[in-house]
Every structure is written in structure tokens, then in C-alpha cells.
Design a protein around this motif. Structure first.
Motif, PDB file in Angstrom:
ATOM      1  N   GLY A 106       0.814  -1.278   0.173  1.00 32.21           N
ATOM      2  CA  GLY A 106       0.040  -0.016  -0.094  1.00 32.21           C
ATOM      3  C   GLY A 106       0.872   1.360   0.266  1.00 32.21           C
ATOM      4  O   GLY A 106       0.595   2.425  -0.630  1.00 32.21           O
ATOM      5  N   THR A 107       1.895   1.316   0.868  1.00 32.89           N
ATOM      6  CA  THR A 107       2.833   2.388   0.815  1.00 32.89           C
ATOM      7  C   THR A 107       3.720   2.489  -0.306  1.00 32.89           C
ATOM      8  O   THR A 107       3.810   3.499  -0.854  1.00 32.89           O
ATOM      9  N   ALA A 108       4.344   1.561  -0.464  1.00 35.45           N
ATOM     10  CA  ALA A 108       5.493   1.606  -1.587  1.00 35.45           C
ATOM     11  C   ALA A 108       4.764   1.543  -2.850  1.00 35.45           C
ATOM     12  O   ALA A 108       5.401   2.568  -3.550  1.00 35.45           O
ATOM     13  N   LEU A 109       4.289   0.625  -3.372  1.00 36.23           N
ATOM     14  CA  LEU A 109       3.882   0.366  -4.450  1.00 36.23           C
ATOM     15  C   LEU A 109       2.662   1.467  -5.138  1.00 36.23           C
ATOM     16  O   LEU A 109       2.749   2.294  -5.962  1.00 36.23           O
ATOM     17  N   GLY A 111       1.014   3.590  -2.929  1.00 37.32           N
ATOM     18  CA  GLY A 111       1.280   5.073  -2.611  1.00 37.32           C
ATOM     19  C   GLY A 111       2.290   5.860  -3.392  1.00 37.32           C
ATOM     20  O   GLY A 111       2.258   6.941  -3.693  1.00 37.32           O
ATOM     21  N   GLY A 112       3.545   5.113  -3.598  1.00 38.98           N
ATOM     22  CA  GLY A 112       4.771   5.612  -4.360  1.00 38.98           C
ATOM     23  C   GLY A 112       4.070   6.049  -5.749  1.00 38.98           C
ATOM     24  O   GLY A 112       4.703   6.969  -6.290  1.00 38.98           O
ATOM     25  N   MET A 113       3.328   5.113  -6.498  1.00 38.62           N
ATOM     26  CA  MET A 113       2.942   5.388  -7.657  1.00 38.62           C
ATOM     27  C   MET A 113       1.844   6.581  -7.665  1.00 38.62           C
ATOM     28  O   MET A 113       1.870   7.339  -8.855  1.00 38.62           O
ATOM     29  N   LEU A 114       0.946   6.616  -6.703  1.00 37.91           N
ATOM     30  CA  LEU A 114       0.069   7.854  -6.583  1.00 37.91           C
ATOM     31  C   LEU A 114       0.593   9.111  -6.324  1.00 37.91           C
ATOM     32  O   LEU A 114       0.157  10.243  -6.491  1.00 37.91           O
ATOM     33  N   CYS A 115       2.074   9.108  -5.871  1.00 37.73           N
ATOM     34  CA  CYS A 115       2.849  10.319  -5.577  1.00 37.73           C
ATOM     35  C   CYS A 115       3.204  10.907  -7.146  1.00 37.73           C
ATOM     36  O   CYS A 115       3.645  12.107  -7.024  1.00 37.73           O
ATOM     37  N   PHE A 130       7.760   5.505 -11.053  1.00 42.00           N
ATOM     38  CA  PHE A 130       8.167   4.772  -9.824  1.00 42.00           C
ATOM     39  C   PHE A 130       9.237   5.435  -9.265  1.00 42.00           C
ATOM     40  O   PHE A 130       9.826   4.903  -8.176  1.00 42.00           O
ATOM     41  N   THR A 131       9.322   6.752  -9.134  1.00 40.52           N
ATOM     42  CA  THR A 131      10.476   7.506  -8.216  1.00 40.52           C
ATOM     43  C   THR A 131      10.362   7.348  -6.905  1.00 40.52           C
ATOM     44  O   THR A 131      11.272   7.153  -6.496  1.00 40.52           O
ATOM     45  N   TYR A 132       9.218   7.225  -6.396  1.00 41.31           N
ATOM     46  CA  TYR A 132       9.056   7.078  -4.878  1.00 41.31           C
ATOM     47  C   TYR A 132       8.811   5.938  -4.407  1.00 41.31           C
ATOM     48  O   TYR A 132       8.747   5.521  -3.266  1.00 41.31           O
ATOM     49  N   PHE A 136       9.813   4.707  -0.655  1.00 39.99           N
ATOM     50  CA  PHE A 136       8.697   4.675   0.278  1.00 39.99           C
ATOM     51  C   PHE A 136       8.991   2.969   0.885  1.00 39.99           C
ATOM     52  O   PHE A 136       8.624   2.798   1.959  1.00 39.99           O
ATOM     53  N   PHE A 137       9.381   2.101   0.027  1.00 39.55           N
ATOM     54  CA  PHE A 137       9.563   0.672   0.448  1.00 39.55           C
ATOM     55  C   PHE A 137      10.763   0.870   1.433  1.00 39.55           C
ATOM     56  O   PHE A 137      10.623   0.189   2.609  1.00 39.55           O
ATOM     57  N   VAL A 138      11.530   1.543   1.411  1.00 36.95           N
ATOM     58  CA  VAL A 138      12.777   1.561   2.583  1.00 36.95           C
ATOM     59  C   VAL A 138      12.237   1.918   3.897  1.00 36.95           C
ATOM     60  O   VAL A 138      12.372   1.445   5.012  1.00 36.95           O
ATOM     61  N   SER A 139      11.370   2.971   3.746  1.00 34.14           N
ATOM     62  CA  SER A 139      10.815   3.702   5.222  1.00 34.14           C
ATOM     63  C   SER A 139       9.838   2.593   5.535  1.00 34.14           C
ATOM     64  O   SER A 139       9.548   2.585   6.820  1.00 34.14           O
TER      65      SER A 139
END
Length: 178
Positions: A106-109, A111-115, A130-132, A136-139
Motif C-alpha cells: 500500500g505504501t511503497a507500490l 502510494g509511491g505510484m500515486l505520488c 516509480f520515483t518514490y 517508500f519501500f525502505v521507509s
């Protein structure tokens, strides 16, 4: 308002406050700032309060951090998608590993793409789709590791019974812990 709803609202508020207070504990990774405490809070809220209270706590945290100048607009899609998917998967399957996976996906993939549209259309930054995702995955992975240690201990202490809405939900949790 039911007693359980009031308890969940109070707990969500406390968790959002915890995430805001701990927001200085951030790690810069690439183009974003990573907040492992936010992801830990997402999992705690998703597992114990459910997907909507978790998403609400994530929204309030992101809003307050932005108003204080300690967050970015990227916090909204990442944290809210992670908290919701974590809570949804846990509510549906009652398995902690799926809750952790929900936070990561939810966060990395998602949420990251929605950024991407937030960055390009609202913040006028150049970014790829896919910049974020990696930052986001690391965090999210950091917060998920913390949660994987603490959440089972909270479940063993039967914290979830405080928020159970009826006896069926308590019995489902009891069967899971047996």
C-alpha cells in the motif's frame, strides 16, 4: 456514538499524535524523507482499529506534519494507502504477515505510484512513475520491522479486546491466538 467507536477514535488520535511527535525521526532516502514511525503506527492502527480508523490516523498525521512544515505532500498517498490496505487485509484474513504485506504494498507500490501526479501536477517536480517506490519501500520496511516485533506482543497482551465491537470478534481473535 458507541463506546467502541469512541475508544477507536481516541486511540487513532493518540497514534496520530505519536507519529507527529516522532516525525523528527526521519531518514532522507532519495527524493523523499522516510518516517519509519509512521509505518509502525499505520500497522498498529490497521490491525487494532481497522482500515478506516488507520487511514484516518494516517491522514491526520500527514495533515498536521504538513501544517507544521515537517512533512511533504507525498505523505498523504503513501501513508493512507498503506494504513488502509494493512487494516483491510488484517480484517479480512486475520493474519499479521498479510497486514505487514499490506503496509508495504500500500505504501511503497500504490502510494509511491500515486505520488507521481502529486509531484508533477501539484508540486511541479519532474518525476517518473516509480520515483518514490524504492524510497517508500525502505521507509515502510523499517516501520514494518518495528511493528513485527511490537504488534505480536500487543496481541499477546490482548490489547485488541479493548476495541472489539462484539463477542464474535473477541472469539475470532481468541481462536487466532490459540
Amino acid at each position: 456514538m458507541k463506546k467502541t467507536q469512541l475508544r477507536k477514535l481516541a486511540a487513532a488520535s493518540i497514534l496520530a499524535a505519536l507519529a507527529v511527535v516522532c516525525s523528527p525521526l526521519s531518514i532522507p532516502v532519495g527524493a523523499s524523507r522516510c518516517f519509519p514511525v509512521q509505518h509502525f503506527v499505520n500497522i498498529v492502527a490497521g490491525v487494532f482499529l481497522g482500515p478506516f480508523y488507520g487511514m484516518g490516523a494516517a491522514f491526520v498525521t500527514s495533515l498536521v506534519r504538513n501544517l507544521m512544515g515537517t512533512g511533504s505532500l507525498m505523505a498523504f498517498p503513501g501513508s493512507m494507502c498503506g494504513a488502509f490496505l494493512c487494516g483491510f487485509l488484517y480484517k479480512k484474513f486475520r493474519k499479521l504477515p498479510l497486514a505487514y504485506l499490506g503496509e508495504l504494498i500500500g505504501t511503497a507500490l500504490i502510494g509511491g505510484m500515486l505520488c507521481f501526479p502529486v509531484a508533477t501536477l501539484i508540486m511541479a517536480k519532474e518525476a517518473a512513475l516509480f520515483t518514490y517506490v524504492i524510497p517508500f519501500f525502505v521507509s515502510s520496511a523499517g516501520g514494518t520491522l518495528i511493528a513485527a516485533i511490537i504488534v505480536p506482543a500487543l496481541k499477546k497482551a490482548k490489547i485488541d479486546r479493548i476495541f472489539a465491537e462484539d463477542k464474535k470478534e473477541v472469539m475470532a481473535d481468541a481462536g487466532e491466538n490459540a
